[in-house]
Design a protein around this motif. Structure first.
Motif, PDB file in Angstrom:
ATOM      1  N   ASP A 132       0.834  -1.192   0.000  1.00 27.71           N
ATOM      2  CA  ASP A 132       0.000   0.000   0.000  1.00 27.71           C
ATOM      3  C   ASP A 132       0.876   1.253   0.000  1.00 27.71           C
TER       4      ASP A 132
ATOM      5  N   ARG B  93      -1.679   7.750   2.862  1.00 27.82           N
ATOM      6  CA  ARG B  93      -3.134   7.697   2.650  1.00 27.82           C
ATOM      7  C   ARG B  93      -3.700   6.285   2.721  1.00 27.82           C
TER       8      ARG B  93
ATOM      9  N   PRO C  35      -4.619   3.780   0.412  1.00 25.74           N
ATOM     10  CA  PRO C  35      -5.851   3.548  -0.339  1.00 25.74           C
ATOM     11  C   PRO C  35      -6.295   2.082  -0.364  1.00 25.74           C
TER      12      PRO C  35
ATOM     13  N   THR D 161      -7.735   1.350   3.118  1.00 25.93           N
ATOM     14  CA  THR D 161      -9.008   2.066   3.242  1.00 25.93           C
ATOM     15  C   THR D 161     -10.114   1.340   2.479  1.00 25.93           C
TER      16      THR D 161
ATOM     17  N   ASP E 244     -13.437  -0.225   4.140  1.00 22.73           N
ATOM     18  CA  ASP E 244     -14.768   0.126   3.619  1.00 22.73           C
ATOM     19  C   ASP E 244     -15.567  -1.137   3.301  1.00 22.73           C
TER      20      ASP E 244
END
Length: 89
Positions: free
Chosen positions: A40, A44, A46, A49, A53
């Motif tokens: 990753d 941030r 992503p 994340t 989610d």
């Protein structure tokens, strides 16, 4: 052929490990551990994340906490071109 993981490392991705604590749906007072690991981009994250989610959207166990560790496995000073090959017997 170069592996996907190696290409990601050259592009700046690093190995990310997330220690996830979540509540068991039938016993909300009990915490369970899940360890997630993938390549990753810090800071941030992503990919992580996206995974979190998905967790919140699809899984029943609500998240309690997430602790993240990240390391660039290939650093600029460690990667250099080689002009020749030495063969040892």
């Amino acid at each position: 052929m170069v592996s996907k993981e190696f290409r990601q490392q050259i592009e700046g991705y690093g190995l990310t490990t997330a220690h996830i604590l979540y509540r068991i749906p039938d016993h909300p007072g009990v915490l369970q551990t899940y360890v997630w690991q993938d390549y990753d981009l810090a800071p941030r994250f992503p990919v992580l994340t996206g995974f979190l989610d998905f967790w919140k959207r699809e899984l029943d166990g609500p998240l309690h906490s997430v602790r993240v560790a990240h390391s660039h496995l290939i650093k600029p000073a460690e990667f250099r071109a080689v002009n020749g090959v030495l063969t040892l017997h």
